[in-house]
Enzyme design. Sequence first.
Site, PDB file in Angstrom:
ATOM      1  N   HIS A  94      83.014  44.954  34.740  1.00 43.99           N
ATOM      2  CA  HIS A  94      82.325  46.023  35.486  1.00 43.99           C
ATOM      3  C   HIS A  94      81.074  45.420  36.129  1.00 43.99           C
ATOM      4  O   HIS A  94      79.949  45.743  35.783  1.00 43.99           O
ATOM      5  CB  HIS A  94      81.997  47.208  34.575  1.00 43.99           C
ATOM      6  CG  HIS A  94      83.226  47.874  34.013  1.00 43.99           C
ATOM      7  ND1 HIS A  94      84.130  47.205  33.215  1.00 43.99           N
ATOM      8  CD2 HIS A  94      83.698  49.142  34.137  1.00 43.99           C
ATOM      9  CE1 HIS A  94      85.120  48.042  32.881  1.00 43.99           C
ATOM     10  NE2 HIS A  94      84.889  49.215  33.433  1.00 43.99           N
ATOM     11  N   HIS A 136      74.580  51.669  34.902  1.00 39.20           N
ATOM     12  CA  HIS A 136      75.697  50.820  34.495  1.00 39.20           C
ATOM     13  C   HIS A 136      76.080  49.789  35.559  1.00 39.20           C
ATOM     14  O   HIS A 136      76.981  48.988  35.332  1.00 39.20           O
ATOM     15  CB  HIS A 136      76.923  51.682  34.161  1.00 39.20           C
ATOM     16  CG  HIS A 136      76.817  52.372  32.836  1.00 39.20           C
ATOM     17  ND1 HIS A 136      75.756  53.200  32.511  1.00 39.20           N
ATOM     18  CD2 HIS A 136      77.622  52.336  31.742  1.00 39.20           C
ATOM     19  CE1 HIS A 136      75.935  53.657  31.272  1.00 39.20           C
ATOM     20  NE2 HIS A 136      77.052  53.146  30.790  1.00 39.20           N
ATOM     21  N   ARG A 181      85.942  45.653  37.763  1.00 46.84           N
ATOM     22  CA  ARG A 181      86.708  46.811  37.298  1.00 46.84           C
ATOM     23  C   ARG A 181      87.853  47.091  38.282  1.00 46.84           C
ATOM     24  O   ARG A 181      88.953  47.469  37.895  1.00 46.84           O
ATOM     25  CB  ARG A 181      85.783  48.028  37.218  1.00 46.84           C
ATOM     26  CG  ARG A 181      86.513  49.287  36.778  1.00 46.84           C
ATOM     27  CD  ARG A 181      85.690  50.532  37.030  1.00 46.84           C
ATOM     28  NE  ARG A 181      86.393  51.717  36.533  1.00 46.84           N
ATOM     29  CZ  ARG A 181      86.061  52.955  36.815  1.00 46.84           C
ATOM     30  NH1 ARG A 181      85.014  53.196  37.579  1.00 46.84           N
ATOM     31  NH2 ARG A 181      86.744  53.968  36.331  1.00 46.84           N
ATOM     32  N   ASN A 237      56.174  39.235   1.677  1.00 47.74           N
ATOM     33  CA  ASN A 237      54.763  38.914   1.415  1.00 47.74           C
ATOM     34  C   ASN A 237      53.795  39.924   2.022  1.00 47.74           C
ATOM     35  O   ASN A 237      52.576  39.800   1.859  1.00 47.74           O
ATOM     36  CB  ASN A 237      54.434  37.481   1.895  1.00 47.74           C
ATOM     37  CG  ASN A 237      54.646  37.303   3.386  1.00 47.74           C
ATOM     38  OD1 ASN A 237      54.478  38.238   4.170  1.00 47.74           O
ATOM     39  ND2 ASN A 237      55.007  36.095   3.805  1.00 47.74           N
ATOM     40  N   HIS A 291      48.953  32.484   8.260  1.00 45.90           N
ATOM     41  CA  HIS A 291      50.266  32.612   8.899  1.00 45.90           C
ATOM     42  C   HIS A 291      50.501  31.560   9.973  1.00 45.90           C
ATOM     43  O   HIS A 291      51.460  30.801   9.892  1.00 45.90           O
ATOM     44  CB  HIS A 291      50.442  34.007   9.518  1.00 45.90           C
ATOM     45  CG  HIS A 291      51.656  34.102  10.408  1.00 45.90           C
ATOM     46  ND1 HIS A 291      52.916  34.324   9.906  1.00 45.90           N
ATOM     47  CD2 HIS A 291      51.805  33.949  11.757  1.00 45.90           C
ATOM     48  CE1 HIS A 291      53.791  34.303  10.911  1.00 45.90           C
ATOM     49  NE2 HIS A 291      53.138  34.089  12.041  1.00 45.90           N
ATOM     50  N   PHE A 306      75.162  45.263  30.122  1.00 48.32           N
ATOM     51  CA  PHE A 306      74.616  45.213  28.766  1.00 48.32           C
ATOM     52  C   PHE A 306      74.418  43.793  28.248  1.00 48.32           C
ATOM     53  O   PHE A 306      74.070  43.601  27.083  1.00 48.32           O
ATOM     54  CB  PHE A 306      75.455  46.080  27.830  1.00 48.32           C
ATOM     55  CG  PHE A 306      75.507  47.512  28.302  1.00 48.32           C
ATOM     56  CD1 PHE A 306      74.340  48.142  28.724  1.00 48.32           C
ATOM     57  CD2 PHE A 306      76.705  48.202  28.397  1.00 48.32           C
ATOM     58  CE1 PHE A 306      74.364  49.445  29.208  1.00 48.32           C
ATOM     59  CE2 PHE A 306      76.738  49.512  28.884  1.00 48.32           C
ATOM     60  CZ  PHE A 306      75.563  50.135  29.287  1.00 48.32           C
ATOM     61  N   PRO A 354      63.160  32.797  17.537  1.00 48.26           N
ATOM     62  CA  PRO A 354      63.205  34.215  17.911  1.00 48.26           C
ATOM     63  C   PRO A 354      63.679  35.016  16.693  1.00 48.26           C
ATOM     64  O   PRO A 354      64.819  34.866  16.259  1.00 48.26           O
ATOM     65  CB  PRO A 354      64.237  34.244  19.047  1.00 48.26           C
ATOM     66  CG  PRO A 354      64.313  32.831  19.543  1.00 48.26           C
ATOM     67  CD  PRO A 354      64.078  31.982  18.338  1.00 48.26           C
ATOM     68  N   LEU A 355      62.793  35.810  16.121  1.00 50.55           N
ATOM     69  CA  LEU A 355      63.049  36.372  14.786  1.00 50.55           C
ATOM     70  C   LEU A 355      64.280  37.269  14.746  1.00 50.55           C
ATOM     71  O   LEU A 355      64.591  37.983  15.687  1.00 50.55           O
ATOM     72  CB  LEU A 355      61.812  37.123  14.293  1.00 50.55           C
ATOM     73  CG  LEU A 355      60.601  36.222  14.039  1.00 50.55           C
ATOM     74  CD1 LEU A 355      59.374  37.050  13.659  1.00 50.55           C
ATOM     75  CD2 LEU A 355      60.886  35.182  12.963  1.00 50.55           C
ATOM     76  N   HIS A 399      59.509  29.909  12.340  1.00 48.71           N
ATOM     77  CA  HIS A 399      58.139  29.397  12.480  1.00 48.71           C
ATOM     78  C   HIS A 399      57.715  28.612  11.237  1.00 48.71           C
ATOM     79  O   HIS A 399      56.858  27.745  11.305  1.00 48.71           O
ATOM     80  CB  HIS A 399      57.147  30.541  12.749  1.00 48.71           C
ATOM     81  CG  HIS A 399      57.221  31.644  11.744  1.00 48.71           C
ATOM     82  ND1 HIS A 399      58.079  32.719  11.893  1.00 48.71           N
ATOM     83  CD2 HIS A 399      56.572  31.839  10.577  1.00 48.71           C
ATOM     84  CE1 HIS A 399      57.939  33.528  10.854  1.00 48.71           C
ATOM     85  NE2 HIS A 399      57.035  33.016  10.037  1.00 48.71           N
ATOM     86  N   ARG A 455      89.197  41.683  35.455  1.00 52.02           N
ATOM     87  CA  ARG A 455      89.181  41.914  33.999  1.00 52.02           C
ATOM     88  C   ARG A 455      90.614  41.909  33.451  1.00 52.02           C
ATOM     89  O   ARG A 455      90.864  41.453  32.334  1.00 52.02           O
ATOM     90  CB  ARG A 455      88.461  43.221  33.638  1.00 52.02           C
ATOM     91  CG  ARG A 455      89.116  44.474  34.195  1.00 52.02           C
ATOM     92  CD  ARG A 455      88.458  45.755  33.691  1.00 52.02           C
ATOM     93  NE  ARG A 455      89.007  46.916  34.396  1.00 52.02           N
ATOM     94  CZ  ARG A 455      89.064  48.137  33.888  1.00 52.02           C
ATOM     95  NH1 ARG A 455      88.604  48.370  32.669  1.00 52.02           N
ATOM     96  NH2 ARG A 455      89.566  49.131  34.592  1.00 52.02           N
ATOM     97  N   GLU A 504      75.543  44.602  21.078  1.00 52.36           N
ATOM     98  CA  GLU A 504      75.687  43.472  22.003  1.00 52.36           C
ATOM     99  C   GLU A 504      74.873  42.251  21.571  1.00 52.36           C
ATOM    100  O   GLU A 504      75.362  41.118  21.613  1.00 52.36           O
ATOM    101  CB  GLU A 504      75.262  43.888  23.418  1.00 52.36           C
ATOM    102  CG  GLU A 504      76.133  44.955  24.048  1.00 52.36           C
ATOM    103  CD  GLU A 504      75.748  46.380  23.673  1.00 52.36           C
ATOM    104  OE1 GLU A 504      76.443  47.315  24.115  1.00 52.36           O
ATOM    105  OE2 GLU A 504      74.739  46.566  22.933  1.00 52.36           O
ATOM    106  N   HIS A 523      52.543  26.802  11.304  1.00 48.53           N
ATOM    107  CA  HIS A 523      52.580  27.950  10.391  1.00 48.53           C
ATOM    108  C   HIS A 523      52.698  27.480   8.946  1.00 48.53           C
ATOM    109  O   HIS A 523      53.808  27.323   8.429  1.00 48.53           O
ATOM    110  CB  HIS A 523      53.762  28.860  10.739  1.00 48.53           C
ATOM    111  CG  HIS A 523      53.719  29.393  12.136  1.00 48.53           C
ATOM    112  ND1 HIS A 523      54.047  28.629  13.236  1.00 48.53           N
ATOM    113  CD2 HIS A 523      53.385  30.629  12.618  1.00 48.53           C
ATOM    114  CE1 HIS A 523      53.912  29.365  14.334  1.00 48.53           C
ATOM    115  NE2 HIS A 523      53.511  30.575  13.990  1.00 48.53           N
TER     116      HIS A 523
END
Length: 663
Positions: free
Chosen positions: A461, A473, A520, A185, A261, A437, A115-116, A66, A358, A411, A26
């Site tokens: 959980h 969930h 849980r 740009n 690019h 999540f 990874p942007l 990049h 937990r 998250e 790039h």
Amino acid sequence: MSSRKELANAIRALSMDAVQKAKSGHPGAPMGMADIAEVLWRDFLKHNPQNPSWADRDRFVLSNGHGSMLIYSLLHLTGYDLPMEELKNFRQLHSKTPGHPEVGYTAGVETTTGPLGQGIANAVGMAIAEKTLAAQFNRPGHDIVDHYTYAFMGDGCMMEGISHEVCSLAGTLKLGKLIAFYDDNGISIDGHVEGWFTDDTAMRFEAYGWHVIRDIDGHDAASIKRAVEEARAVTDKPSLLMCKTIIGFGSPNKAGTHDSHGAPLGDAEIALTREQLGWKYAPFEIPSEIYAQWDAKEAGQAKESAWNEKFAAYAKAYPQEAAEFTRRMKGEMPSDFDAKAKEFIAKLQANPAKIASRKASQNAIEAFGPLLPEFLGGSADLAPSNLTLWSGSKAINEDAAGNYIHYGVREFGMTAIANGISLHGGFLPYTSTFLMFVEYARNAVRMAALMKQRQVMVYTHDSIGLGEDGPTHQPVEQVASLRVTPNMSTWRPCDQVESAVAWKYGVERQDGPTALILSRQNLAQQERTEEQLANIARGGYVLKDCAGQPELIFIATGSEVELAVAAYEKLTAEGVKARVVSMPSTDAFDKQDAAYRESVLPKAVTARVAVEAGIADYWYKYVGLNGAIVGMTTFGESAPAELLFEEFGFTVDNVVAKAKELL
């Protein structure tokens, strides 16, 4: 003396030449951001090429990873250990110049980006670490922690959802030493961004609470310098410098287009670009006077020496704090941690309790927290459910020297920020959310493993056992996806004792992240001998056994261990020679020597039943094609947990029936 433009052109030349030689890469971003980089690195950046790990250096993050030839050119020109030969080997096997910058490969690269949006997230983490460390260690007249975090980011970073998460939090936390440069740009891979990105970015960042400097000419050194000075003068807000640039600057036919690019410019275009820039030198040739003006070795050494003097004075006035700062920046454990943690674990075994894992995790944090001032914990708005707060928790938004971050419902941002905190040094971050999540955080979890960063990830959980909230969930495939991630250590403990061992393992681990998979619902505590207690840390061990060689082996984790034990007891009463293996961590078990693994799972015993309320397929590697698995093959349902376990076959009768089919 070369002009500033010529110094920037050295970056452009190296970038287009290296991409051309590699036949991929790039060139556009490095060519477009070269003027900004020249001003930042030569006029402001505090760093020492001879010691890339100096504690009080400024941190530089290339979020648009990049454009990696930008940072490689800068490191080479300023005198880091990155010889020209490595630039010629750009994107080649085992070179120090991989396609995207990777921490640990290249001296001076602070984080792995590509990874942007995750680079700016890491930068937010670094800025949090700097601010918190300064509050914890600086004393009147002794500012031993005092550095900036600078990030370059492009349109792609701005579009990625994670940039919204982390930049919002950065504004809330008033990270005055975070300065981001937006490479505005107007071009992305598909072309001009007007068709898919028309945000008012300045207003967006002002709404987050950032100081925004608009309309900077990204090719005018004086404008850039003024903007950086203005940003550094604002101490209570992060700053966004909106730099108007031309992608592929200097290329007569490809500048300002997406053609520059992500592909080499081509030999003919490179020749025309050299002509347009007035760059008279051959590929990979940099004249000595340009090297001399870029060289930061002497100035960097002088800056570090001045800091060393400051630190010596600090150590004299505050010897305990200085020793603790040094220990924490090296990532070393406190000398008494191992013994005190083992004592805590032994006490748990001696005092059985039926509690959710937990809750057991919270008890471990409560026990380890006072021993680990480097803890910087947090949850994605689920602290009362994840149980990540302990009696010594102090939120950093209320106490600058605190040890807890309320991340909000973010998250992905949380996990990537924690990566930045870990990369900065001085802290051991732990993060938490519902296991379901982890899906939102997935790529940052992977980046933690790829970068070998310390982070304890608390996921509660953990199965259909969470009950009524239903399949949205209830995790099914998540544990398996963590287990198959290289360099991730995953633990699903069956009681309070295994939970504490898992925490100890995660805290002491130096070469990567650890995921704790927690229930849980309450879990019965298992009886253990001293030997069994010691073997938990090996990832898998014999929990219940028979005399001589078993006919059948149960392998179970987490909440299903007590189910396997109940099935074992029933079969034992019927005269079947059975064994139960508790396997809280498959990766830790797989690292054991062959003799130990054979002692736990003898090859001769092929009648094996794996029991886990997660995706069944994972367990074939342990039970073989002739074994049986009591696991999940579908998503869950909404109902009370005990009914769901029955519905999906997690009953003693079903486990016993599966076992008998193998005998």
